[in-house]
Scaffold this motif. Structure first.
Motif, PDB file in Angstrom:
ATOM      1  N   UNK A  29      -3.680   2.220 -11.613  1.00 24.09           N
ATOM      2  CA  UNK A  29      -5.042   2.010 -12.132  1.00 24.09           C
ATOM      3  C   UNK A  29      -6.088   2.182 -11.043  1.00 24.09           C
ATOM      4  N   UNK A  30      -7.244   2.634 -11.438  1.00 26.66           N
ATOM      5  CA  UNK A  30      -8.306   2.968 -10.500  1.00 26.66           C
ATOM      6  C   UNK A  30      -8.751   1.792  -9.647  1.00 26.66           C
ATOM      7  N   UNK A  31      -8.668   0.561 -10.184  1.00 27.03           N
ATOM      8  CA  UNK A  31      -9.173  -0.574  -9.406  1.00 27.03           C
ATOM      9  C   UNK A  31      -8.311  -0.860  -8.171  1.00 27.03           C
ATOM     10  N   UNK A  32      -7.104  -0.301  -8.128  1.00 28.10           N
ATOM     11  CA  UNK A  32      -6.253  -0.490  -6.945  1.00 28.10           C
ATOM     12  C   UNK A  32      -6.491   0.580  -5.873  1.00 28.10           C
ATOM     13  N   UNK A  33      -7.282   1.577  -6.216  1.00 28.77           N
ATOM     14  CA  UNK A  33      -7.494   2.704  -5.297  1.00 28.77           C
ATOM     15  C   UNK A  33      -8.571   2.344  -4.275  1.00 28.77           C
ATOM     16  N   UNK A  34      -8.321   2.658  -3.017  1.00 32.33           N
ATOM     17  CA  UNK A  34      -9.267   2.338  -1.953  1.00 32.33           C
ATOM     18  C   UNK A  34      -9.874   3.590  -1.317  1.00 32.33           C
ATOM     19  N   UNK A  35      -9.197   4.731  -1.447  1.00 26.49           N
ATOM     20  CA  UNK A  35      -9.699   5.944  -0.792  1.00 26.49           C
ATOM     21  C   UNK A  35      -9.170   7.171  -1.528  1.00 26.49           C
ATOM     22  N   UNK A  36     -10.045   8.145  -1.745  1.00 23.28           N
ATOM     23  CA  UNK A  36      -9.640   9.413  -2.360  1.00 23.28           C
ATOM     24  C   UNK A  36     -10.164  10.548  -1.490  1.00 23.28           C
ATOM     25  N   UNK A  37      -9.265  11.429  -1.073  1.00 29.70           N
ATOM     26  CA  UNK A  37      -9.640  12.598  -0.274  1.00 29.70           C
ATOM     27  C   UNK A  37      -9.193  13.833  -1.046  1.00 29.70           C
ATOM     28  N   UNK A  38     -10.144  14.685  -1.373  1.00 29.50           N
ATOM     29  CA  UNK A  38      -9.861  15.824  -2.249  1.00 29.50           C
ATOM     30  C   UNK A  38     -10.151  17.129  -1.526  1.00 29.50           C
ATOM     31  N   UNK A  39      -9.255  18.106  -1.690  1.00 29.09           N
ATOM     32  CA  UNK A  39      -9.568  19.469  -1.248  1.00 29.09           C
ATOM     33  C   UNK A  39      -9.328  20.422  -2.427  1.00 29.09           C
ATOM     34  N   UNK A  40      -9.313  21.705  -2.164  1.00 31.86           N
ATOM     35  CA  UNK A  40      -9.212  22.669  -3.267  1.00 31.86           C
ATOM     36  C   UNK A  40      -7.897  22.557  -4.032  1.00 31.86           C
ATOM     37  N   UNK A  41      -6.858  22.077  -3.360  1.00 27.92           N
ATOM     38  CA  UNK A  41      -5.520  22.102  -3.972  1.00 27.92           C
ATOM     39  C   UNK A  41      -4.950  20.727  -4.286  1.00 27.92           C
ATOM     40  N   UNK A  42      -5.414  19.696  -3.596  1.00 29.02           N
ATOM     41  CA  UNK A  42      -4.780  18.378  -3.731  1.00 29.02           C
ATOM     42  C   UNK A  42      -5.816  17.255  -3.754  1.00 29.02           C
ATOM     43  N   UNK A  43      -5.315  16.124  -4.240  1.00 28.09           N
ATOM     44  CA  UNK A  43      -6.087  14.892  -4.195  1.00 28.09           C
ATOM     45  C   UNK A  43      -5.180  13.829  -3.590  1.00 28.09           C
ATOM     46  N   UNK A  44      -5.548  13.295  -2.425  1.00 29.59           N
ATOM     47  CA  UNK A  44      -4.768  12.232  -1.785  1.00 29.59           C
ATOM     48  C   UNK A  44      -5.421  10.900  -2.129  1.00 29.59           C
ATOM     49  N   UNK A  45      -4.625   9.998  -2.678  1.00 30.89           N
ATOM     50  CA  UNK A  45      -5.163   8.742  -3.198  1.00 30.89           C
ATOM     51  C   UNK A  45      -4.494   7.574  -2.484  1.00 30.89           C
ATOM     52  N   UNK A  46      -5.278   6.796  -1.746  1.00 32.46           N
ATOM     53  CA  UNK A  46      -4.766   5.618  -1.047  1.00 32.46           C
ATOM     54  C   UNK A  46      -4.864   4.398  -1.946  1.00 32.46           C
ATOM     55  N   UNK A  47      -3.723   3.771  -2.214  1.00 33.86           N
ATOM     56  CA  UNK A  47      -3.641   2.684  -3.188  1.00 33.86           C
ATOM     57  C   UNK A  47      -3.294   1.368  -2.484  1.00 33.86           C
ATOM     58  N   UNK A  48      -4.024   0.325  -2.801  1.00 32.71           N
ATOM     59  CA  UNK A  48      -3.771  -1.026  -2.285  1.00 32.71           C
ATOM     60  C   UNK A  48      -3.558  -1.037  -0.758  1.00 32.71           C
TER      61      UNK A  48
ATOM     62  N   UNK B  55       0.794  -1.217   0.000  1.00 27.69           N
ATOM     63  CA  UNK B  55       0.000   0.000   0.000  1.00 27.69           C
ATOM     64  C   UNK B  55       0.832   1.276   0.000  1.00 27.69           C
ATOM     65  N   UNK B  56       0.224   2.361  -0.490  1.00 34.19           N
ATOM     66  CA  UNK B  56       0.858   3.671  -0.420  1.00 34.19           C
ATOM     67  C   UNK B  56      -0.200   4.744  -0.689  1.00 34.19           C
ATOM     68  N   UNK B  57       0.159   5.959  -0.336  1.00 34.33           N
ATOM     69  CA  UNK B  57      -0.697   7.106  -0.623  1.00 34.33           C
ATOM     70  C   UNK B  57       0.045   8.008  -1.617  1.00 34.33           C
ATOM     71  N   UNK B  58      -0.662   8.428  -2.657  1.00 31.01           N
ATOM     72  CA  UNK B  58      -0.099   9.378  -3.620  1.00 31.01           C
ATOM     73  C   UNK B  58      -0.840  10.705  -3.469  1.00 31.01           C
ATOM     74  N   UNK B  59      -0.159  11.774  -3.833  1.00 31.87           N
ATOM     75  CA  UNK B  59      -0.782  13.107  -3.807  1.00 31.87           C
ATOM     76  C   UNK B  59      -0.710  13.701  -5.210  1.00 31.87           C
TER      77      UNK B  59
END
Ligand SMILES: [Zn+2]
Length: 276
Positions: free
Chosen positions: A84-103, A70-74
């Motif tokens: 790929x999207x199917x590996x993504x488990x969580x997305x947290x978005x604000x005005x400036x960033x998107x934090x994406x939790x993968x596997x 697992x890892x988180x990308x910004x």
């Protein structure tokens, strides 16, 4: 499996990205939390506790564990993801960033006041504010018959040490991984080395446990068959992980610098295994 320093850096990056900002969107891609919507809520803090990541949002905690891959990308909003999207488990978005939790090996949301239910079992964290080496030593010595190579991985003793630091710290301290905890000559030094290695690497993007003048990053980790930098003996490996772990944990060591204790094989893992 990511080590504590990786999770520490991830928490620091997410903290800079998310804390103090309202979420413009949340997307939990696991069935249990699929309907949870945190839009408009402000992220209060992000921190790590050993290998556990805690994102606190308006009295809730998003608890994740990176496990093996697992890892988180910004990203910037709208930026193309590298996974790929199917590996993504969580997305947290604000005005400036998107934090994406993968596997993420684990993703759970709970009231912040109940965080102790998911982290209360953990031992002292070398990268935490409340680091307590004496307590870590006391916990390890509760089972003096356990091989030290298992005890340092057991997150209930101290938290944040994974397979890489296990190999490296035992080599640096010249201790064979199967040495029973109670037979380690200087357990306090070993615990201090865990602290020093994690801190030395918490700000680095490329982990290194060897001196600057040595080009290679590790003394023994994944160097099976290659010569020890100190004595030239080929590095060896064997499987040494908690019994319930699906993936084998390979222990690496130099048979000359880390001689085997007199009765290896007579020691057994703690019956209730190792916690993550
Ligand atoms: Zn050696």
């Amino acid at each position: 499996m990511p080590e504590g320093d990786t999770v520490f850096r991830t928490a620091r990056r997410l903290d800079a990205t998310l804390t103090g900002h309202a979420l413009t969107k949340s997307d939990f891609r696991v069935p249990r939390w699929a309907t949870l919507d945190l839009t408009g809520r402000v992220v209060d803090s992000v921190c790590s506790r050993g290998k556990h990541l805690l994102i606190r949002v308006a009295e809730l905690t998003i608890h994740s564990h990176l496990m093996m891959d697992g890892h988180w990308d910004v990203y910037a909003p709208g930026e193309r993801w590298r996974t790929p999207g199917y590996k993504v488990r969580c997305v947290l978005t604000n005005d400036s960033f998107e934090a994406v939790g993968v596997e993420l090996g684990l993703l759970h949301v709970l009231p912040t006041r109940q965080e102790h239910q998911v982290t209360g079992h953990l031992g002292p964290d070398p990268l935490g504010h409340a680091w307590d080496p004496e307590e870590a030593q006391r916990r390890m010595l509760r089972a003096p018959e356990v091989p030290v190579g298992l005890a340092v991985l057991d997150q209930r003793n101290l938290t944040g040490v994974g397979n890489i630091y296990r190999a490296e710290v035992l080599f640096i301290c010249k201790i064979h991984p199967k040495t029973p905890v109670g037979a380690v000559p200087d357990l306090a030094r070993l615990i201090e080395r865990c602290f020093l290695l994690l801190h030395a690497n918490k700000d680095r993007t490329r982990r290194k446990t060897t001196p600057t003048e040595l080009h290679e990053s590790y003394w023994v980790y994944q160097r099976t068959g290659r010569p020890c930098f100190l004595c030239g003996t080929p590095i060896q490996q064997f499987s040494l992980g908690p019994p319930e772990t699906a993936q084998p944990r390979i222990a690496y060591y130099c048979p000359t610098c880390q001689p085997a204790p007199p009765e290896v094989g007579s020691v057994t893992a703690r019956r209730h295994g190792s916690a993550t």
